[in-house]
Design a protein around this motif. Sequence first.
Motif, short mmCIF file in Angstrom:
data_model
loop_
_atom_site.label_atom_id
_atom_site.label_comp_id
_atom_site.label_asym_id
_atom_site.label_seq_id
_atom_site.Cartn_x
_atom_site.Cartn_y
_atom_site.Cartn_z
N SER A 71 127.62 23.50 25.05
CA SER A 71 128.92 23.22 25.67
C SER A 71 129.96 24.23 25.19
CB SER A 71 129.38 21.81 25.30
OG SER A 71 129.71 21.77 23.91
N GLY A 72 131.06 24.27 25.90
CA GLY A 72 132.17 25.11 25.47
C GLY A 72 132.67 24.71 24.09
N ASN A 73 132.68 23.41 23.80
CA ASN A 73 133.10 22.95 22.48
C ASN A 73 132.17 23.47 21.39
OD1 ASN A 73 135.34 21.57 23.44
ND2 ASN A 73 134.26 19.63 23.61
N GLN A 74 130.87 23.50 21.68
CA GLN A 74 129.92 24.02 20.70
C GLN A 74 130.14 25.52 20.48
OE1 GLN A 74 126.48 22.37 22.77
NE2 GLN A 74 125.99 21.17 20.94
N VAL A 75 130.43 26.26 21.53
CA VAL A 75 130.73 27.69 21.39
C VAL A 75 131.96 27.86 20.51
CG1 VAL A 75 131.52 29.74 22.65
CG2 VAL A 75 129.60 28.40 23.52
N GLY A 76 132.92 26.95 20.63
CA GLY A 76 134.12 26.99 19.80
C GLY A 76 133.83 26.76 18.33
N GLN A 77 132.68 26.17 18.01
CA GLN A 77 132.28 25.99 16.61
C GLN A 77 131.65 27.27 16.04
OE1 GLN A 77 129.54 22.70 16.55
NE2 GLN A 77 130.96 21.32 17.59
N VAL A 78 131.20 28.15 16.93
CA VAL A 78 130.49 29.35 16.52
C VAL A 78 131.45 30.52 16.33
CG1 VAL A 78 128.73 31.03 17.25
CG2 VAL A 78 128.37 28.58 17.67
N MET A 98 137.19 30.43 28.65
CA MET A 98 136.37 31.44 27.97
C MET A 98 135.23 30.79 27.22
SD MET A 98 135.48 34.49 27.33
CE MET A 98 136.68 35.08 28.48
N ARG A 99 135.49 29.67 26.54
CA ARG A 99 134.42 28.95 25.85
C ARG A 99 133.34 28.51 26.85
NH1 ARG A 99 138.71 27.57 22.31
NH2 ARG A 99 139.49 25.95 23.70
N ASP A 100 133.78 28.02 28.02
CA ASP A 100 132.83 27.59 29.05
C ASP A 100 132.02 28.76 29.59
OD1 ASP A 100 133.63 24.96 28.77
OD2 ASP A 100 134.99 25.01 30.51
N VAL A 101 132.68 29.91 29.79
CA VAL A 101 131.98 31.11 30.27
C VAL A 101 130.91 31.52 29.25
CG1 VAL A 101 132.27 33.60 30.62
CG2 VAL A 101 133.78 31.99 31.77
N LEU A 102 131.29 31.56 27.98
CA LEU A 102 130.32 31.94 26.95
C LEU A 102 129.18 30.93 26.85
CD1 LEU A 102 132.73 33.29 24.19
CD2 LEU A 102 131.26 34.61 25.74
#
Length: 141
Positions: A71-78, A98-102
């Motif tokens: 998820s975008g939230n998980q990308v935000g943790q990285v 951007m988080r969703d795109v990644l």
Amino acid sequence: MSGFLGQMLQGVLGGGQQGQASPIAGILQQVLSVKDGDKQGVAAIISKFQSAGLGQPVQSWVGTGQNAPVSGNQVGQVFSQNQIEGWAQQAGTTPDAMRDVLAQALPHVIDHATPGGQVPAQTTDLSGLIGRLFGGAGTTR
């Protein structure tokens, strides 16, 4: 998958214009250039996801089977908030988008960068990899 990733990411960004793939391709090149300790590129991305407790999904991207979603939230943790905001500004979008795109792009990018389930020691041809995923959009220098 040629061109599919570019179309998918344009949809996430809320536009269908061909030119929108270009900043995203450049941002993905930057993402693939990040460092994590002594690791860089694909190995660093894998390490960052593992450190964030997301080893299972990222290993599925490296493996030869189905890619597990994140998820975008998980990308935000990285990635740091500053990195996300900087990439979002470059793309002319919001940090959430951007988080969703990644989250949608990275499984495909890592999957293609690790043929046969092997992590390359160094990812050298980032523009070629991104070009193949975007069907040639936005990767000329």
